[in-house]
Write an enzyme that holds these catalytic residues in place. Structure first.
Site: not given
Ligand code: NAD
Ligand code: UDP
Length: 313
Positions: A104, A144, A148
């Site tokens: 924003k 979660y 979300k």
């Molecule tokens: P991942 O766990 O590899 O990546 C998440 C990243 O966020 C990590 O690097 C972690 O260290 C960082 N993180 C967590 N909490 C944090 C915080 N408070 N501050 C800063 N960094 C933080 O998981 P991913 O599979 O790469 O998922 C990435 C995003 O995509 C997430 O938001 C997840 O909910 C969403 N997502 C992924 C999938 C999938 O199948 N991979 C499916 C649905 C949604």
């Protein structure tokens, strides 16, 4: 040249996104608290003058002048997001508020990595964006799922109330290189078990289904979504609509790895969705015909190669 902030940029999906954005000539700020991500995932980008790695937790505000924000920070694997449920909610909700506040202030476009988990254990199949879902608000997955869902509410409210240029994508199970070895999600678990000729752990009877999308297809969808006109807010499903049972996935991985592993059944975790498959009509129509191009076998091959290297040190 655009300056783009990627939260969770050192994670599995975030690192692929940072790489793609850098390759396209952008400046990237990767913000991560390294809870589930790590520097190894972006080590090849460190040293590039247009790439900046920042240790920061998005539950506290972050200030930077940027044109676009991809908000990916949040643990995604059930084991990781249940490890500290309160922190997971804080990351989703307070993280969204902080990043929306930033968007924003600097008039940046902001994209939220939402999830198919907003549909819970779906009673509509496949899931279109119009389906409101079937989520247990107090179960083990709720930190979660509800986090979300609340983030989606915030993205819609900042758009409607404050005119922030928000975009929401709902990601269905995505896999590929750079998933962490201790991630605990099904593709990485089965590949690691198969490569070590260990038992493949099928939770429940293995007849539950998921649809698996290779990471490159998702990243293409992210970029196309960010580049849509400001009137396109979403949510939009991004996933591969080809559906497999967990038994079928295990058999495919055993065959591709020539593994001697056998299947063993373990208890099904509480509230584990029985089926999941995206309806991607809206994505096709809105994102210039976007659809996943990479078949499961073709995506599993580089994923298996990645884990082979990881396991061999
Ligand atoms: P991942 O766990 O590899 O990546 C998440 C990243 O966020 C990590 O690097 C972690 O260290 C960082 N993180 C967590 N909490 C944090 C915080 N408070 N501050 C800063 N960094 C933080 O998981 P991913 O599979 O790469 O998922 C990435 C995003 O995509 C997430 O938001 C997840 O909910 C969403 N997502 C992924 C999938 C999938 O199948 N991979 C499916 C649905 C949604
Ligand atoms: N699963 C499994 N064995 C494992 C890990 C997961 O059978 O070692 C199952 C899990 O019960 C679920 C599916 O695989 O039905 C996908 O689980 P994952 O944790 O990858 O993601 P989800 O879609 O449930 O968030």
């Amino acid at each position: 040249m655009k300056r783009i902030l990627v939260t969770g940029g050192a994670g599995f999906l975030g690192s692929h996104l940072c790489e793609r954005l850098i390759n396209e000539g952008n400046e990237v700020i990767c913000v991560d608290n390294f809870f589930t991500g790590n520097k190894q995932n972006v080590i090849h980008l460190i040293g590039n003058p247009y790439f900046e790695l920042v240790r920061h937790d998005i539950t506290t505000p972050y200030f930077a002048e940027v044109d676009e924000i991809y908000n990916l920070a949040c643990p995604a694997s059930p084991i990781h997001y249940q490890f500290n449920a309160i922190k997971t909610v804080k990351t989703s909700v307070m993280g969204a508020i902080n990043m929306l506040g930033l968007a924003k202030r600097v008039h940046a476009k902001i994209l939220q990595a939402s999830t198919s988990e907003v549909y819970g254990d779906p009673e509509v199949h496949p899931q279109p964006e119009s389906y409101w879902g079937n989520v247990n608000p107090i179960g083990p997955r709720s930190c979660y799922d509800e986090g979300k869902r609340c983030a989606e509410t915030l993205f819609m409210s900042y758009n409607q109330q404050n005119g922030v240029k928000t975009k929401i994508v709902r990601i269905f199970n995505t896999y590929g290189p750079r998933m962490s070895v201790n991630d605990g999600r099904v593709v990485s678990n089965f590949v690691i078990q198969a490569l070590q000729n260990q038992d493949i752990t099928i939770f429940g009877d293995g007849q539950q289904t998921r649809s698996f999308q290779y990471v490159d297809d998702l990243i293409e969808g992210f970029i196309r979504m960010m580049n849509t006109p400001d009137t396109v807010v979403g949510p939009i499903n991004l996933g591969n609509p080809v559906e497999f049972t967990m038994i079928e996935l295990a058999e495919k991985i055993i065959s591709l790895t020539n593994s001697k592993s056998t299947l063993v059944h373990k208890p099904l975790p509480q509230d584990d969705p029985t089926q999941r498959k995206p309806d991607i009509t809206l994505a096709k129509n809105t994102l210039n015909g976007w659809k996943p191009k990479i078949k499961l076998e073709d995506g599993l091959i580089p994923t298996i190669e990645y884990f082979k290297l990881k396991l061999n040190g």
